[in-house]
Scaffold this motif. Structure first.
Motif, mmCIF file in Angstrom:
data_model
loop_
_atom_site.group_PDB
_atom_site.id
_atom_site.type_symbol
_atom_site.label_atom_id
_atom_site.label_comp_id
_atom_site.label_asym_id
_atom_site.label_seq_id
_atom_site.Cartn_x
_atom_site.Cartn_y
_atom_site.Cartn_z
ATOM 1 N N LEU A 155 -40.023 -13.562 21.631
ATOM 2 C CA LEU A 155 -40.413 -14.613 22.553
ATOM 3 C C LEU A 155 -39.202 -15.252 23.225
ATOM 4 O O LEU A 155 -39.310 -15.808 24.310
ATOM 5 C CB LEU A 155 -41.217 -15.686 21.811
ATOM 6 C CG LEU A 155 -42.573 -15.226 21.267
ATOM 7 C CD1 LEU A 155 -43.241 -16.351 20.502
ATOM 8 C CD2 LEU A 155 -43.475 -14.726 22.381
ATOM 9 N N MET A 156 -38.054 -15.175 22.561
ATOM 10 C CA MET A 156 -36.818 -15.716 23.135
ATOM 11 C C MET A 156 -35.729 -14.657 23.080
ATOM 12 O O MET A 156 -34.805 -14.733 22.259
ATOM 13 C CB MET A 156 -36.401 -16.984 22.383
ATOM 14 C CG MET A 156 -37.310 -18.158 22.649
ATOM 15 S SD MET A 156 -36.848 -19.658 21.731
ATOM 16 C CE MET A 156 -37.416 -19.202 20.089
ATOM 17 N N PRO A 157 -35.826 -13.645 23.928
ATOM 18 C CA PRO A 157 -34.858 -12.539 23.919
ATOM 19 C C PRO A 157 -33.482 -13.016 24.352
ATOM 20 O O PRO A 157 -33.323 -14.136 24.858
ATOM 21 C CB PRO A 157 -35.456 -11.546 24.927
ATOM 22 C CG PRO A 157 -36.258 -12.404 25.852
ATOM 23 C CD PRO A 157 -36.846 -13.476 24.983
ATOM 24 N N PRO A 158 -32.459 -12.170 24.169
ATOM 25 C CA PRO A 158 -31.085 -12.570 24.502
ATOM 26 C C PRO A 158 -30.930 -12.968 25.961
ATOM 27 O O PRO A 158 -31.545 -12.383 26.853
ATOM 28 C CB PRO A 158 -30.276 -11.312 24.187
ATOM 29 C CG PRO A 158 -31.097 -10.565 23.197
ATOM 30 C CD PRO A 158 -32.522 -10.821 23.588
ATOM 31 N N SER A 159 -30.095 -13.961 26.186
ATOM 32 C CA SER A 159 -29.735 -14.333 27.554
ATOM 33 C C SER A 159 -28.728 -13.324 28.086
ATOM 34 O O SER A 159 -28.103 -12.591 27.317
ATOM 35 C CB SER A 159 -29.115 -15.736 27.582
ATOM 36 O OG SER A 159 -30.032 -16.702 27.114
ATOM 37 N N TYR B 202 -23.266 -18.267 16.140
ATOM 38 C CA TYR B 202 -24.466 -17.449 16.054
ATOM 39 C C TYR B 202 -24.201 -16.091 16.708
ATOM 40 O O TYR B 202 -23.384 -15.972 17.623
ATOM 41 C CB TYR B 202 -25.630 -18.103 16.798
ATOM 42 C CG TYR B 202 -26.022 -19.469 16.294
ATOM 43 C CD1 TYR B 202 -26.110 -19.748 14.935
ATOM 44 C CD2 TYR B 202 -26.326 -20.494 17.186
ATOM 45 C CE1 TYR B 202 -26.483 -20.997 14.474
ATOM 46 C CE2 TYR B 202 -26.700 -21.750 16.736
ATOM 47 C CZ TYR B 202 -26.773 -22.000 15.388
ATOM 48 O OH TYR B 202 -27.142 -23.236 14.937
ATOM 49 N N ASN B 203 -24.911 -15.079 16.231
ATOM 50 C CA ASN B 203 -24.912 -13.802 16.945
ATOM 51 C C ASN B 203 -25.448 -14.074 18.352
ATOM 52 O O ASN B 203 -26.494 -14.694 18.520
ATOM 53 C CB ASN B 203 -25.822 -12.808 16.211
ATOM 54 C CG ASN B 203 -25.815 -11.436 16.845
ATOM 55 O OD1 ASN B 203 -26.145 -11.264 18.017
ATOM 56 N ND2 ASN B 203 -25.462 -10.431 16.067
ATOM 57 N N ARG B 204 -24.737 -13.630 19.362
ATOM 58 C CA ARG B 204 -25.116 -13.994 20.730
ATOM 59 C C ARG B 204 -26.493 -13.462 21.111
ATOM 60 O O ARG B 204 -27.161 -14.045 21.968
ATOM 61 C CB ARG B 204 -24.062 -13.503 21.726
ATOM 62 C CG ARG B 204 -23.919 -11.989 21.832
ATOM 63 C CD ARG B 204 -22.831 -11.643 22.843
ATOM 64 N NE ARG B 204 -22.689 -10.201 23.020
ATOM 65 C CZ ARG B 204 -21.835 -9.650 23.866
ATOM 66 N NH1 ARG B 204 -21.054 -10.433 24.601
ATOM 67 N NH2 ARG B 204 -21.754 -8.342 23.987
ATOM 68 N N ASP B 205 -26.921 -12.367 20.489
ATOM 69 C CA ASP B 205 -28.247 -11.831 20.791
ATOM 70 C C ASP B 205 -29.361 -12.602 20.095
ATOM 71 O O ASP B 205 -30.535 -12.405 20.380
ATOM 72 C CB ASP B 205 -28.322 -10.347 20.403
ATOM 73 C CG ASP B 205 -27.458 -9.483 21.298
ATOM 74 O OD1 ASP B 205 -27.397 -9.768 22.509
ATOM 75 O OD2 ASP B 205 -26.841 -8.534 20.795
ATOM 76 N N LEU B 206 -28.980 -13.471 19.148
ATOM 77 C CA LEU B 206 -29.954 -14.303 18.444
ATOM 78 C C LEU B 206 -29.747 -15.785 18.750
ATOM 79 O O LEU B 206 -30.436 -16.634 18.173
ATOM 80 C CB LEU B 206 -29.849 -14.083 16.931
ATOM 81 C CG LEU B 206 -30.120 -12.670 16.413
ATOM 82 C CD1 LEU B 206 -29.814 -12.597 14.927
ATOM 83 C CD2 LEU B 206 -31.557 -12.259 16.686
ATOM 84 N N ALA B 207 -28.821 -16.080 19.653
ATOM 85 C CA ALA B 207 -28.453 -17.472 19.911
ATOM 86 C C ALA B 207 -29.643 -18.305 20.361
ATOM 87 O O ALA B 207 -29.784 -19.468 19.953
ATOM 88 C CB ALA B 207 -27.344 -17.532 20.956
ATOM 89 N N ASN B 208 -30.510 -17.744 21.203
ATOM 90 C CA ASN B 208 -31.650 -18.521 21.673
ATOM 91 C C ASN B 208 -32.581 -18.898 20.524
ATOM 92 O O ASN B 208 -33.083 -20.028 20.465
ATOM 93 C CB ASN B 208 -32.427 -17.734 22.731
ATOM 94 C CG ASN B 208 -31.669 -17.630 24.041
ATOM 95 O OD1 ASN B 208 -30.804 -18.466 24.342
ATOM 96 N ND2 ASN B 208 -31.975 -16.613 24.815
ATOM 97 N N VAL B 209 -32.811 -17.965 19.617
ATOM 98 C CA VAL B 209 -33.664 -18.240 18.458
ATOM 99 C C VAL B 209 -33.018 -19.286 17.564
ATOM 100 O O VAL B 209 -33.662 -20.261 17.141
ATOM 101 C CB VAL B 209 -33.941 -16.952 17.663
ATOM 102 C CG1 VAL B 209 -34.659 -17.281 16.350
ATOM 103 C CG2 VAL B 209 -34.777 -15.979 18.489
ATOM 104 N N TYR B 210 -31.737 -19.116 17.278
ATOM 105 C CA TYR B 210 -31.037 -20.063 16.421
ATOM 106 C C TYR B 210 -30.993 -21.454 17.065
ATOM 107 O O TYR B 210 -31.158 -22.475 16.387
ATOM 108 C CB TYR B 210 -29.625 -19.575 16.129
ATOM 109 C CG TYR B 210 -29.537 -18.587 14.980
ATOM 110 C CD1 TYR B 210 -30.071 -18.903 13.731
ATOM 111 C CD2 TYR B 210 -28.914 -17.361 15.135
ATOM 112 C CE1 TYR B 210 -29.985 -18.004 12.680
ATOM 113 C CE2 TYR B 210 -28.820 -16.451 14.090
ATOM 114 C CZ TYR B 210 -29.363 -16.777 12.851
ATOM 115 O OH TYR B 210 -29.277 -15.896 11.803
#
Length: 207
Positions: A73-77, A169-177
């Motif tokens: 739902l919140m993929p990487p930016s 945070y892992n940049r690909d998970l930053a939105n989730v975190y």
């Protein structure tokens, strides 16, 4: 932990607009990319989150599925010089958050196989993905045992490990975190810079 789980399930149900969906496949068993309908992917993951352990012999349990749902739902930016949108398959997305090894597999062997520095992630040990009996936080090629075999409790430890070790945070998970940090844990909500998607989801959940 109960509150965290309730917030995750509440968010999933709210954004999907449904409580469950019948399907013969789950998204986590397919190598799909984010060009597919995100609403359908969310529904499939929500179904997995609502399923019983017996139904999830080939996939993650309902708690982990709820967390993975947020990744889709919140993929990487977009990032990098060209600012091209990130494209991750379902397997690639979850691989940045949690890795699974079967009971009896050498943890040291897993650590030795790490060839580059990675942000902290969970290492799940069990007979199958839906039957995990031990979680570890892997950071700097060290496996730190989680205090609880519960998925959400272990994820809570993983999140807090970023704060304890002062790691990004892992940049690909930053939105989730960032969503979890500001909406669930309510840490620096007023000062943390997040993208529009995270703001939208946070506003919908909190109001």
């Amino acid at each position: 932990m109960k509150e965290v789980k309730q917030q995750l399930v509440k968010t999933a149900a709210m954004l999907c607009g449904c409580q469950s969906i019948r399907t013969h496949q789950t998204l986590l068993d397919l190598d799909l990319d984010l060009e597919l309908d995100p609403a359908q992917m969310a529904k499939d993951l929500l179904h997995q989150a609502d399923s019983t352990t017996e139904e999830l012999e080939h996939g993650w349990d309902r708690e982990m599925s709820s967390i993975v749902l947020l990744i889709h739902l919140m993929p990487p930016s977009a990032h990098g010089c060209n600012k091209r949108p990130g494209k991750l398959s379902a397997r690639q997305a979850i691989d940045r958050l949690v890795k699974f090894i079967k009971t009896g597999t050498s943890i040291e062997g897993h650590l030795d196989s790490i060839t580059q520095r990675r942000q902290p992630y969970l290492l799940a040990v069990g007979t199958q993905k839906s039957a995990i009996h031990k979680y570890f936080i892997v950071i700097d090629k060290h496996a730190v045992p989680c205090q609880s075999p519960d998925c959400l409790a272990s994820f809570d430890e993983l999140f807090k490990a970023h704060l304890v070790f002062a790691t990004s945070y892992n940049r690909d998970l930053a939105n989730v975190y960032h969503f979890l940090q500001t909406a669930v844990y309510q840490i620096d909500a007023a000062t943390t810079k997040v993208n529009l998607r995270v703001k939208e989801m946070r506003a919908r959940m909190l109001h």
